[in-house]
Design an enzyme around this catalytic site. Structure first.
Site, PDB file in Angstrom:
ATOM      1  N   LYS A  58       2.615  -0.176  16.380  1.00 44.63           N
ATOM      2  CA  LYS A  58       3.855  -0.210  15.623  1.00 44.63           C
ATOM      3  C   LYS A  58       3.914   1.018  15.007  1.00 44.63           C
ATOM      4  CE  LYS A  58       5.911  -2.607  11.648  1.00 44.63           C
ATOM      5  NZ  LYS A  58       5.619  -3.502  10.531  1.00 44.63           N
ATOM      6  N   GLN A  59       2.641   1.638  14.210  1.00 46.45           N
ATOM      7  CA  GLN A  59       2.848   2.713  13.437  1.00 46.45           C
ATOM      8  C   GLN A  59       1.197   3.632  13.436  1.00 46.45           C
ATOM      9  OE1 GLN A  59       3.316  -0.388  10.281  1.00 46.45           O
ATOM     10  NE2 GLN A  59       2.562   1.210   8.842  1.00 46.45           N
ATOM     11  N   GLU A 104       0.655  -3.375  12.609  1.00 42.48           N
ATOM     12  CA  GLU A 104       0.686  -4.698  12.299  1.00 42.48           C
ATOM     13  C   GLU A 104       0.908  -5.555  13.848  1.00 42.48           C
ATOM     14  OE1 GLU A 104       3.673  -5.274   9.382  1.00 42.48           O
ATOM     15  OE2 GLU A 104       2.198  -4.979   7.804  1.00 42.48           O
ATOM     16  N   TRP A 142       0.928  -1.173   0.061  1.00 48.90           N
ATOM     17  CA  TRP A 142       0.022   0.038   0.055  1.00 48.90           C
ATOM     18  C   TRP A 142       0.834   1.254  -0.092  1.00 48.90           C
ATOM     19  CZ3 TRP A 142      -1.882   2.373   5.025  1.00 48.90           C
ATOM     20  CH2 TRP A 142      -1.101   2.451   5.946  1.00 48.90           C
ATOM     21  N   ASP A 143       2.019   1.045  -0.034  1.00 48.10           N
ATOM     22  CA  ASP A 143       3.051   2.290   0.460  1.00 48.10           C
ATOM     23  C   ASP A 143       3.089   2.971  -1.028  1.00 48.10           C
ATOM     24  OD1 ASP A 143       4.156  -0.077   1.963  1.00 48.10           O
ATOM     25  OD2 ASP A 143       6.174   0.747   2.112  1.00 48.10           O
TER      26      ASP A 143
HETATM   27  C1  BGC Z   1       4.869  -1.833   7.510  1.00 47.68           C
HETATM   28  C2  BGC Z   1       3.620  -1.627   6.353  1.00 47.68           C
HETATM   29  C3  BGC Z   1       4.340  -1.417   5.008  1.00 47.68           C
HETATM   30  C4  BGC Z   1       5.389  -2.494   4.816  1.00 47.68           C
HETATM   31  C5  BGC Z   1       6.428  -2.098   3.439  1.00 47.68           C
HETATM   32  C6  BGC Z   1       5.819  -2.529   7.156  1.00 47.68           C
HETATM   33  O1  BGC Z   1       6.914  -2.845   8.350  1.00 47.68           O
HETATM   34  O2  BGC Z   1       4.271  -2.287   8.537  1.00 47.68           O
HETATM   35  O3  BGC Z   1       2.670  -0.739   6.684  1.00 47.68           O
HETATM   36  O4  BGC Z   1       3.580  -1.507   4.115  1.00 47.68           O
HETATM   37  O5  BGC Z   1       6.529  -2.292   6.031  1.00 47.68           O
HETATM   38  O6  BGC Z   1       7.004  -0.950   3.879  1.00 47.68           O
END
Ligand code: BGC
Length: 748
Positions: A600-601, A487, A345-346
């Site tokens: 996490k984010q 996540e 999704w980035d």
């Molecule tokens: C993140 C995801 C991201 C992926 C690729 C993961 O560590 O949690 O949101 O899409 O890395 O960058």
């Protein structure tokens, strides 16, 4: 150990760690290929890589990943029978530099030979040509302070290290024109895709004057490659210069890759270094002409942001615009094989907005890539028993999911850990739809919708309709068993971000259906009939009346998912102190964060940023204050979302360090290198895009409303001025934002 000047970064590090870091930090590329910043003589352990965009291979039961091409620029100096390499015991000076205005990598290394046999110095410069994207160019200058004999081993090295390989076989090699052009053809192992690699050695000097020129060609073998050995009698203090050109084609690019590579090499030799450099630089100049952002009042931010934009351009698959095969951008760009070279999704949420502003035709390619991988998304939905399109969490060329069920390895047991990213990160389909809506808002181009994007939206809506759960108790539709952006908490119910995104998919679908009902009823009726969407449409309209989107509580805080507030509310430090191993994975069933509110984010914060107009400044502030101390920022996608939201609440100075953290991620190389035992190092395109988002949408307050540019200046205290370009409905605007006002000029 790095220092910065305007458009250069240099590094004198020689340790193993430096070599690994610089591979990313000094990366060059042109969208077709990414070339790690390693020295010319790099061997497998230095992780040399020339990663080809959109070409994947699968070996055994290992992870499927992008192909690392044999290296056509390999060159090793053997001085008085001693093969010398940067960082070995003879090295007395070593510096590598990247000029990120023009994507030129250079190195300068000197070796002191034993027993006073003199000092040998090499300077090289190389780049991946921005116009002829199959071409790599190196200029190599060699000198010594006493007369000596040098053997240059030069050619095509296929002893490159794959993370999950090998991926190539069926090698065949040849040489042309007195063996100064070497060729190697091979095939990928999974799909038998032919690949042709050529390398040309072009001396600039008069052979008769300076050297003996003896050529010996190795026969190619499975590990090595094909090389020539040039014996050069170097005169004291006299420099010799030569060029090496490399060309790479696969049969995805052209029918006859060998012929195309040969033609490319002959053309390069004919044009010569100087002309090639001009066309390369001219392309970069054009890119910077509207792609640059100029910040006055903050040199460090300026460098970091430009460096981030450089990283976006070197992986931008511009060449795919002219072809039928659309390409997108993988989460680690073209910096290596980590994250399986997959598109996440980035691209849609973090990278595409920049290109949408400066090269909308490329943003369209990212959408076409999703249209072309729609069959894979439908297969995935069906695999889990759903209807419609469930896009791959980790998408490669077919859209089938490359994400493994076991994406992490337990540090203590060495066993794979079951993760549910693939099964449960359903927001991916909504993210794709969100980016299509963004594209339409900026370009007003309905064609792409007709080309397949509307079908994609309806199939995504259909997927969510089949995923929903009706709660008779609450008399509403809910979304159970998902993973949001955070996540660390898997399989949760009613993740606010996911629910809101799904609702936006329904709204977008209804809105476009309405637009086409008015402008092109034949098209929309055909589409609805063809994909049998009539009943889904009625159902969707009903669902929208009773759909649950988590709302702020009496403190103004939105609970990230059902039951999140009941989790242990402890500090980040407490959670960190519970780690028994620094590489331990924080999430999944047994991770240190799982039973706590540590995330996490950005999750709720990402939602508030994306749906900025739906929430008041008080709600935004309450959630920022609540979630930030509970966020690890364990992903490069996190800080920029906090920064963006802080700007929305008028707090640009609070946002500033989060912006810097995002913008400097690849220039400093400070980022996570492991998830459990899995190596995840590489560059961070989402962070690079996030830096632009924060500078432009955040600090400059740029948005598009009703097809008009809106600017709300909120520059950080020490910023004086920001200038940038955006293309709106095909017209380029140059915008300059000052502290309290801005100017906008149309570029014809
Ligand atoms: C993140 C995801 C991201 C992926 C690729 C993961 O560590 O949690 O949101 O899409 O890395 O960058």
């Amino acid at each position: 150990m790095y220092n910065l000047s305007d458009w250069d970064i240099s590094d004198v590090g020689q340790s193993e760690e430096d070599v690994l870091q610089n591979g990313n930090r000094l990366l060059t590329g042109n969208g077709y290929m990414g070339r790690r910043g390693v020295v010319d003589e790099a061997e497998a352990q230095d992780m040399p890589a020339t990663i080809l965009s959109g070409l994947y291979d699968h070996h055994g039961d290992l992870w499927r990943e992008p192909v690392n091409s044999p290296d056509p620029l390999y060159s090793l100096i053997i001085a008085d029978n001693i093969p010398v390499r940067a960082g070995d015991k003879y090295t007395v000076f070593h510096e590598q530099t990247l000029n990120f205005r023009y994507g030129i990598y250079s190195r300068h290394t000197s070796w002191q030979l034993p027993a006073d046999r003199g000092k040998v110095t090499v300077r090289t410069e190389r780049y991946a040509h921005m116009e002829n994207v199959h071409l790599l160019c190196t200029r190599f200058t060699l000198c010594a302070d006493i007369s000596c004999q040098i053997v240059l081993k030069q050619g095509i090295n296929h002893a490159v290290r794959d993370l999950n390989g090998p991926h190539l076989g069926n090698f065949h090699s040849w040489s042309l024109q007195s063996k100064r052009i070497l060729g190697l053809s091979c095939k990928t192992l999974e799909q038998n895709i032919p690949l042709a690699v050529l390398s040309a050695f072009v001396p600039l000097f008069q052979e008769s004057e300076v050297l003996n020129f003896i050529i010996k060609t190795d026969t190619v073998n499975e590990e090595g490659g094909i090389f020539s050995y040039h014996t050069i009698n170097l005169k004291e203090k006299a420099a010799v210069t030569f060029y090496i050109y490399g060309a790479i084609y696969s049969d995805i690019d052209v029918k006859e890759p060998v012929t195309a590579a040969e033609d490319q090499i002959h053309q390069a030799i004919k044009e010569g270094w100087d002309n090639l450099l001009i066309t390369h630089k001219t392309r970069w100049d054009k890119i910077w002409h509207n792609g640059d952002v100029i910040i006055e009042g903050d040199e460090y931010a300026q460098r970091c942001l430009r460096y981030s934009l450089y990283h976006l351009w070197l992986i931008a698959p511009r060449h795919s615009i002219a072809t039928n095969r659309a390409l997108s951008i993988p989460a680690r760009g073209l910096s290596g094989q980590t994250y399986k070279g997959a598109v996440f999704w980035d691209t849609e949420m973090f990278i595409s907005p920049y290109f949408l502003a400066v090269m909308p035709e490329l943003a369209a390619q990212f959408i076409r890539y999703r249209i072309q991988t729609l069959p894979g998304a439908k297969r995935k939905a069906a695999e889990y028993g759903y209807r419609g399109a469930f896009f791959a969490w980790e998408s490669q060329e077919t859209g089938d999911d490359a994400c493994s069920d076991f994406n992490v390895t337990d540090v203590f047991t060495g066993r794979p850990v079951r993760t549910y990213f693939r099964d449960k990160q359903i927001h991916i389909s909504a993210d794709v739809v969100y980016s299509i809506k963004n594209y339409f808002d900026i370009t007003r181009n309905l064609l792409l919708l007709k080309e397949g994007a509307l079908e994609l939206i309806l199939e995504s809506a259909r997927f969510f309709l089949s995923y929903l759960y009706y709660s008779p108790e609450h008399k509403r539709y809910e979304v159970l068993d998902v993973i949001g952006p955070d996540e660390y908490h898997e399989r949760v119910n009613n993740n606010a971000f996911t629910n809101k995104m799904i609702f936006a998919v329904f709204e977008t679908a209804c809105n476009y259906i309405k637009i086409f009902k008015e402008s092109d009823p034949e098209f929309i009726d055909d589409l609805i009939n063809r994909i049998n969407f009539k009943d889904d449409l009625l159902f969707m309209e009903n669902v929208m009346q009773h759909f649950y989107i988590p709302q702020p509580d009496n403190r103004g805080i939105i609970e990230q998912f059902d039951g999140y507030f009941r989790l242990e509310d402890c500090s980040l430090d407490t959670v960190r102190s519970r780690l028994k191993d620094p590489k331990e994975y924080w999430g999944s069933s047994g991770g240190v964060a799982t039973a706590t509110q540590i995330i996490k984010q950005a999750d709720v914060v990402t939602m508030l940023t994306l749906f900025n107009n739906d929430y008041s400044a008080e709600i935004k502030k309450a959630n920022l204050d609540y979630y930030e101390p509970r966020t690890e920022h364990g992903s490069s996608l996190s800080s920029c979302m906090y920064a963006l939201l802080a700007c929305e609440t008028g707090n640009s100075d609070w946002a500033y360090p989060f912006f810097i953290k995002t913008a400097e991620i690849d220039i400093t190389g400070k980022s996570k290198h492991f998830a459990g035992l899995v190596y995840i190092g590489g560059t961070h395109p989402a962070g690079n895009g996030g830096a632009w988002l924060t500078a432009i949408r955040g600090f400059c307050g740029f948005s598009i409303e009703n097809n008009k540019i809106k600017i709300v200046p909120r520059l950080p205290e020490h910023w004086k001025k920001v200038s940038f370009s955006v293309t709106l409905s095909g017209v380029e605007h140059k915008i300059t934002v000052l502290k309290d006002n801005y100017t906008q000029e149309i570029i014809s």
